[in-house]
Design a protein around this motif. Structure first.
Motif, PDB file in Angstrom:
ATOM      1  N   GLY A  79      14.671   6.837  20.622  1.00 27.42           N
ATOM      2  CA  GLY A  79      13.837   6.729  19.429  1.00 27.42           C
ATOM      3  C   GLY A  79      12.417   7.206  19.652  1.00 27.42           C
ATOM      4  O   GLY A  79      12.056   7.686  20.728  1.00 27.42           O
ATOM      5  N   GLY A  80      11.613   7.053  18.617  1.00 27.78           N
ATOM      6  CA  GLY A  80      10.225   7.481  18.672  1.00 27.78           C
ATOM      7  C   GLY A  80       9.411   6.679  19.682  1.00 27.78           C
ATOM      8  O   GLY A  80       8.456   7.191  20.259  1.00 27.78           O
ATOM      9  N   SER A  81       9.781   5.411  19.886  1.00 29.51           N
ATOM     10  CA  SER A  81       9.034   4.556  20.821  1.00 29.51           C
ATOM     11  C   SER A  81       9.840   4.228  22.071  1.00 29.51           C
ATOM     12  O   SER A  81       9.351   4.335  23.184  1.00 29.51           O
ATOM     13  CB  SER A  81       8.677   3.213  20.160  1.00 29.51           C
ATOM     14  OG  SER A  81       7.977   3.398  18.976  1.00 29.51           O
ATOM     15  N   LEU A  82      11.078   3.785  21.860  1.00 30.33           N
ATOM     16  CA  LEU A  82      11.888   3.276  22.968  1.00 30.33           C
ATOM     17  C   LEU A  82      13.213   4.004  23.078  1.00 30.33           C
ATOM     18  O   LEU A  82      13.837   4.345  22.060  1.00 30.33           O
ATOM     19  CB  LEU A  82      12.178   1.779  22.754  1.00 30.33           C
ATOM     20  CG  LEU A  82      10.985   0.816  22.795  1.00 30.33           C
ATOM     21  CD1 LEU A  82      11.400  -0.578  22.357  1.00 30.33           C
ATOM     22  CD2 LEU A  82      10.396   0.779  24.210  1.00 30.33           C
ATOM     23  N   LYS A  84      16.955   3.380  24.171  1.00 29.41           N
ATOM     24  CA  LYS A  84      17.873   2.262  24.374  1.00 29.41           C
ATOM     25  C   LYS A  84      19.136   2.800  25.030  1.00 29.41           C
ATOM     26  O   LYS A  84      19.721   3.774  24.539  1.00 29.41           O
ATOM     27  CB  LYS A  84      18.223   1.595  23.041  1.00 29.41           C
ATOM     28  CG  LYS A  84      17.155   0.665  22.491  1.00 29.41           C
ATOM     29  CD  LYS A  84      15.946   1.337  21.880  1.00 29.41           C
ATOM     30  CE  LYS A  84      16.262   2.147  20.655  1.00 29.41           C
ATOM     31  NZ  LYS A  84      15.026   2.731  20.037  1.00 29.41           N
ATOM     32  N   GLY A 248      11.836   0.503  13.125  1.00 27.24           N
ATOM     33  CA  GLY A 248      11.585   1.075  14.448  1.00 27.24           C
ATOM     34  C   GLY A 248      10.145   1.571  14.484  1.00 27.24           C
ATOM     35  O   GLY A 248       9.234   0.862  14.062  1.00 27.24           O
ATOM     36  N   SER A 249       9.953   2.802  14.965  1.00 27.13           N
ATOM     37  CA  SER A 249       8.617   3.404  14.904  1.00 27.13           C
ATOM     38  C   SER A 249       8.224   3.528  13.440  1.00 27.13           C
ATOM     39  O   SER A 249       7.145   3.123  13.019  1.00 27.13           O
ATOM     40  CB  SER A 249       8.636   4.794  15.542  1.00 27.13           C
ATOM     41  OG  SER A 249       9.139   4.733  16.836  1.00 27.13           O
ATOM     42  N   GLY A 272       6.826  -0.065  12.947  1.00 24.29           N
ATOM     43  CA  GLY A 272       6.473  -0.703  14.217  1.00 24.29           C
ATOM     44  C   GLY A 272       5.484   0.116  15.021  1.00 24.29           C
ATOM     45  O   GLY A 272       4.616  -0.428  15.708  1.00 24.29           O
ATOM     46  N   GLY A 273       5.619   1.427  14.932  1.00 26.00           N
ATOM     47  CA  GLY A 273       4.698   2.306  15.651  1.00 26.00           C
ATOM     48  C   GLY A 273       3.284   2.190  15.088  1.00 26.00           C
ATOM     49  O   GLY A 273       2.296   2.243  15.828  1.00 26.00           O
ATOM     50  N   PHE A 288       3.098  -3.685  23.394  1.00 27.07           N
ATOM     51  CA  PHE A 288       3.605  -4.408  22.227  1.00 27.07           C
ATOM     52  C   PHE A 288       3.556  -5.914  22.481  1.00 27.07           C
ATOM     53  O   PHE A 288       3.163  -6.693  21.612  1.00 27.07           O
ATOM     54  CB  PHE A 288       5.049  -3.964  21.953  1.00 27.07           C
ATOM     55  CG  PHE A 288       5.680  -4.655  20.771  1.00 27.07           C
ATOM     56  CD1 PHE A 288       5.367  -4.272  19.477  1.00 27.07           C
ATOM     57  CD2 PHE A 288       6.590  -5.682  20.962  1.00 27.07           C
ATOM     58  CE1 PHE A 288       5.949  -4.908  18.381  1.00 27.07           C
ATOM     59  CE2 PHE A 288       7.177  -6.322  19.881  1.00 27.07           C
ATOM     60  CZ  PHE A 288       6.853  -5.937  18.585  1.00 27.07           C
ATOM     61  N   GLU A 289       3.929  -6.301  23.682  1.00 27.90           N
ATOM     62  CA  GLU A 289       3.958  -7.728  24.023  1.00 27.90           C
ATOM     63  C   GLU A 289       2.558  -8.333  23.911  1.00 27.90           C
ATOM     64  O   GLU A 289       2.389  -9.438  23.393  1.00 27.90           O
ATOM     65  CB  GLU A 289       4.508  -7.935  25.448  1.00 27.90           C
ATOM     66  CG  GLU A 289       5.997  -7.647  25.590  1.00 27.90           C
ATOM     67  CD  GLU A 289       6.348  -6.165  25.612  1.00 27.90           C
ATOM     68  OE1 GLU A 289       5.429  -5.317  25.708  1.00 27.90           O
ATOM     69  OE2 GLU A 289       7.543  -5.845  25.531  1.00 27.90           O
ATOM     70  N   GLY A 384      15.822  -3.573  14.236  1.00 27.65           N
ATOM     71  CA  GLY A 384      14.820  -2.707  14.863  1.00 27.65           C
ATOM     72  C   GLY A 384      13.957  -3.500  15.829  1.00 27.65           C
ATOM     73  O   GLY A 384      13.763  -4.710  15.686  1.00 27.65           O
ATOM     74  N   ASN A 385      13.430  -2.811  16.809  1.00 23.31           N
ATOM     75  CA  ASN A 385      12.699  -3.502  17.879  1.00 23.31           C
ATOM     76  C   ASN A 385      11.326  -4.028  17.467  1.00 23.31           C
ATOM     77  O   ASN A 385      10.698  -4.779  18.225  1.00 23.31           O
ATOM     78  CB  ASN A 385      12.565  -2.599  19.106  1.00 23.31           C
ATOM     79  CG  ASN A 385      13.796  -2.697  19.983  1.00 23.31           C
ATOM     80  OD1 ASN A 385      14.366  -3.783  20.153  1.00 23.31           O
ATOM     81  ND2 ASN A 385      14.231  -1.564  20.530  1.00 23.31           N
ATOM     82  N   PHE A 386      10.866  -3.649  16.275  1.00 22.73           N
ATOM     83  CA  PHE A 386       9.620  -4.249  15.784  1.00 22.73           C
ATOM     84  C   PHE A 386       9.781  -5.776  15.708  1.00 22.73           C
ATOM     85  O   PHE A 386       8.810  -6.528  15.856  1.00 22.73           O
ATOM     86  CB  PHE A 386       9.298  -3.691  14.389  1.00 22.73           C
ATOM     87  CG  PHE A 386       8.136  -4.363  13.707  1.00 22.73           C
ATOM     88  CD1 PHE A 386       6.846  -4.252  14.204  1.00 22.73           C
ATOM     89  CD2 PHE A 386       8.340  -5.113  12.550  1.00 22.73           C
ATOM     90  CE1 PHE A 386       5.774  -4.879  13.558  1.00 22.73           C
ATOM     91  CE2 PHE A 386       7.275  -5.736  11.902  1.00 22.73           C
ATOM     92  CZ  PHE A 386       5.993  -5.619  12.404  1.00 22.73           C
ATOM     93  N   ARG A 388      11.451  -7.564  17.826  1.00 22.34           N
ATOM     94  CA  ARG A 388      11.589  -8.128  19.169  1.00 22.34           C
ATOM     95  C   ARG A 388      10.421  -9.070  19.460  1.00 22.34           C
ATOM     96  O   ARG A 388       9.271  -8.731  19.179  1.00 22.34           O
ATOM     97  CB  ARG A 388      11.557  -6.979  20.197  1.00 22.34           C
ATOM     98  CG  ARG A 388      12.645  -7.033  21.220  1.00 22.34           C
ATOM     99  CD  ARG A 388      12.363  -6.054  22.360  1.00 22.34           C
ATOM    100  NE  ARG A 388      11.864  -6.798  23.484  1.00 22.34           N
ATOM    101  CZ  ARG A 388      10.662  -6.649  24.015  1.00 22.34           C
ATOM    102  NH1 ARG A 388       9.832  -5.743  23.568  1.00 22.34           N
ATOM    103  NH2 ARG A 388      10.308  -7.420  25.011  1.00 22.34           N
TER     104      ARG A 388
HETATM  105  N1  ADP Z   1       8.340  -2.961  24.896  1.00 23.93           N
HETATM  106  C1  ADP Z   1       8.036  -2.289  23.765  1.00 23.93           C
HETATM  107  N2  ADP Z   1       7.340  -1.131  23.852  1.00 23.93           N
HETATM  108  C2  ADP Z   1       7.010  -0.448  22.736  1.00 23.93           C
HETATM  109  N3  ADP Z   1       7.314  -0.849  21.493  1.00 23.93           N
HETATM  110  C3  ADP Z   1       7.997  -2.001  21.345  1.00 23.93           C
HETATM  111  C4  ADP Z   1       8.397  -2.762  22.474  1.00 23.93           C
HETATM  112  N4  ADP Z   1       9.091  -3.833  22.027  1.00 23.93           N
HETATM  113  C5  ADP Z   1       9.101  -3.766  20.708  1.00 23.93           C
HETATM  114  N5  ADP Z   1       8.449  -2.662  20.258  1.00 23.93           N
HETATM  115  C6  ADP Z   1       8.286  -2.323  18.845  1.00 23.93           C
HETATM  116  O1  ADP Z   1       9.462  -1.682  18.446  1.00 23.93           O
HETATM  117  C7  ADP Z   1       9.169  -0.432  17.830  1.00 23.93           C
HETATM  118  C8  ADP Z   1      10.265   0.537  18.175  1.00 23.93           C
HETATM  119  O2  ADP Z   1      11.471   0.022  17.663  1.00 23.93           O
HETATM  120  P1  ADP Z   1      12.834   0.776  17.884  1.00 23.93           P
HETATM  121  O3  ADP Z   1      13.835   0.079  17.007  1.00 23.93           O
HETATM  122  O4  ADP Z   1      13.158   0.857  19.325  1.00 23.93           O
HETATM  123  O5  ADP Z   1      12.495   2.170  17.246  1.00 23.93           O
HETATM  124  P2  ADP Z   1      12.515   3.679  17.801  1.00 23.93           P
HETATM  125  O6  ADP Z   1      13.964   4.047  17.741  1.00 23.93           O
HETATM  126  O7  ADP Z   1      11.688   4.411  16.818  1.00 23.93           O
HETATM  127  O8  ADP Z   1      11.962   3.718  19.181  1.00 23.93           O
HETATM  128  C9  ADP Z   1       7.823  -0.037  18.367  1.00 23.93           C
HETATM  129  O9  ADP Z   1       7.152   0.831  17.490  1.00 23.93           O
HETATM  130  C10 ADP Z   1       7.144  -1.376  18.509  1.00 23.93           C
HETATM  131  O10 ADP Z   1       6.592  -1.795  17.284  1.00 23.93           O
END
Ligand code: ADP
Ligand code: PAZ
Length: 434
Positions: A79-82, A84, A248-249, A272-273, A288-289, A384-386, A388
């Motif tokens: 993804g744009g940030s992480l 997986k 996500g981002s 989230g980005g 992010f943490e 989405g990881n936002f 998390r």
């Molecule tokens: N350890 C981390 N590092 C960076 N971003 C994180 C982390 N944990 C959670 N996030 C949040 O999750 C978002 C990315 O979510 P994610 O579902 O993985 O999207 P993407 O597929 O765009 O990377 C980030 O923009 C941030 O807000």
């Protein structure tokens, strides 16, 4: 409290890639990609798992799709940030397979499954591990690993140094990075990415995980009460229709009517980005943490302008409570007010982080509500990881859905948050044989 512990990852990645059985399948068809009518988690009658033992060399006459059955089995969502990475660890290895398995594969499997940190930024979410699952007819465990997409160079470097190219030909991949890094994967580690659409994969992954884990889905009861708020399991076995909000981002909003029937309704670049970017700018935080930790200790009402700051109380005629944010961030620049400068000086980093989190979350909640109402859908699933380690946003979303719909809309959440795309693309290829 949020469902997961806070993790922090810094610096560079050290994920070592495993390889192993040079399995293969004499597949002549069977890519189970988007919209081909195959329910992803049900095994087709035509399915026949087959793993060529590791001593068998690659058959150059097999095409890329046929080679993909080689273990190890990974699904990657870049993804744009992480990034997986979902790794399937087979637990039903026969003695014959074990004998034929190359040593490198055994070592790498051990490395991946016995560690929780890989280098400085690779992290395995052990609490999400799924055991006794079936993938492509094999029994085993799913392991969930993430690292910053910005570390992809190090990832490829390590993969190369571990001899990945000699063992694996194809990895299932999704997300924008599957396109962006495709050439680099090919060039650096001689690996082909079998690409799957990220939204197809997302839905496929959700359906698979939900089917395999009855505790996957939950909602928040009493989301606004500090003491009473608690997570309640929700049965999502009959999910349709549902609105899917992937934070996500950026953010994508989908209306899902069946395993292969969905449309992307809209999206927003304020995701989230954006939260992380703005928070870093405003507070000087770096992760992010850290941003979430700051927000947890902050108070957005010291930064935002509330309805009561404007009305002196509720805006009753329109049903706007006084505590509602009327204008995000306006509190620090109240035009013409004598004390604006003083107010700004008293705002802490924590307050700024909280206000940023609330601003982004409220905007997403508002878009989700409008979409749900337009589509006449009541269940809104947020992933989405936002989300998390982010119970603040989850509870805000839960409250917003409930309050503004007078109890009609339900905000639902899933434990595996940001990993569905990776799982879905791992499942995207099925080994069909004719
Ligand atoms: N350890 C981390 N590092 C960076 N971003 C994180 C982390 N944990 C959670 N996030 C949040 O999750 C978002 C990315 O979510 P994610 O579902 O993985 O999207 P993407 O597929 O765009 O990377 C980030 O923009 C941030 O807000
Ligand atoms: C382009 C994306 C699908 C990429 O997915 P992501 O890496 O953010 O998970 C997503 O960022 C998005 O939907 N952005 C919003 C674009 C818009 O509709 O305005």
């Amino acid at each position: 409290m949020g469902p997961h512990a806070t993790h922090s990852c810094k610096d560079c990645l050290g994920v070592r890639i495993m390889s192993g059985y040079q399995g293969g399948s004499s597949s002549s068809s069977g890519l189970n990609g988007a919209g081909d009518g195959e329910v992803p988690f049900k095994r087709s009658k035509r399915y026949r798992p087959y793993n060529r033992p590791s001593t068998v060399p690659r058959n150059p006459s097999l095409n890329q799709d046929q080679q993909v059955m080689s273990m190890p089995w990974f699904g990657m969502d870049i993804g744009g940030s992480l990034a997986k990475l979902v790794y399937f660890e087979p637990k039903d290895i026969t003695p014959d397979e074990a004998n034929a398995e190359v040593e490198t594969l055994k070592n790498i499997r051990r490395y991946l499954t016995k560690n929780s940190a890989y280098g400085k930024t690779g992290h395995r979410d052990i609490h999400l591990q799924m055991d006794n699952v079936e993938v492509r007819g094999r029994k085993g465990s799913l392991h969930f690993i993430r690292f910053p997409t910005s570390e992809m160079g190090n990832f490829l470097e390590l993969a190369k140094s571990k001899g990945m190219a000699t063992l694996v030909t194809t990895v299932c991949a999704t997300g924008g990075g599957a396109y962006k890094f495709e050439d680099a994967f090919q060039r650096e580690v001689n690996m082909n990415l079998m690409k799957f659409d990220e939204l197809d994969s997302l839905i496929r992954g959700i359906l698979y995980i939900e089917t395999n884990d009855p505790k996957e889905c939950y909602y928040f009861a009493d989301p606004t009460s500090e003491n009473q708020c608690h997570k309640v399991p929700y049965d999502l076995s009959n999910p349709y229709p549902f609105l899917l909000v992937n934070i996500g981002s950026g953010v994508s909003v989908l209306a899902v009517h069946g395993p292969n029937t969905y449309k992307r309704i809209t999206g927003t670049s304020l995701g989230g980005g954006t939260f992380l970017g703005l928070c870093c700018l405003l507070t000087g935080c770096n992760t992010f943490e850290e941003a979430i930790e700051l927000a947890t200790g902050g108070d957005n009402t010291r930064v935002d302008k509330l309805v009561k700051d404007i009305y002196g109380g509720d805006y009753e005629k329109m049903g706007l409570p006084g505590d509602l944010v009327a204008s995000s961030f306006m509190g620090v620049c109240s035009f013409g007010q004598m004390n604006a400068k003083d107010k700004r000086a008293n705002v802490s980093r924590e307050d700024l982080a909280r206000a940023t989190l609330v601003t982004i979350t409220n905007n997403i909640g508002s878009i989700a509500r409008m979409c749900a109402s337009n589509e006449k859908i009541n269940n809104v699933v947020f992933v989405g990881n936002f989300l998390r380690v982010n119970p603040i946003s989850m509870k805000l979303l839960a409250h917003a859905m409930d309050y503004w719909s007078k109890g009609t809309l339900k905000a639902l959440f899933l434990e595996h948050e940001g990993y569905f795309g990776a799982v879905g693309c791992l499942l995207g290829f099925n080994g069909f044989v004719s």
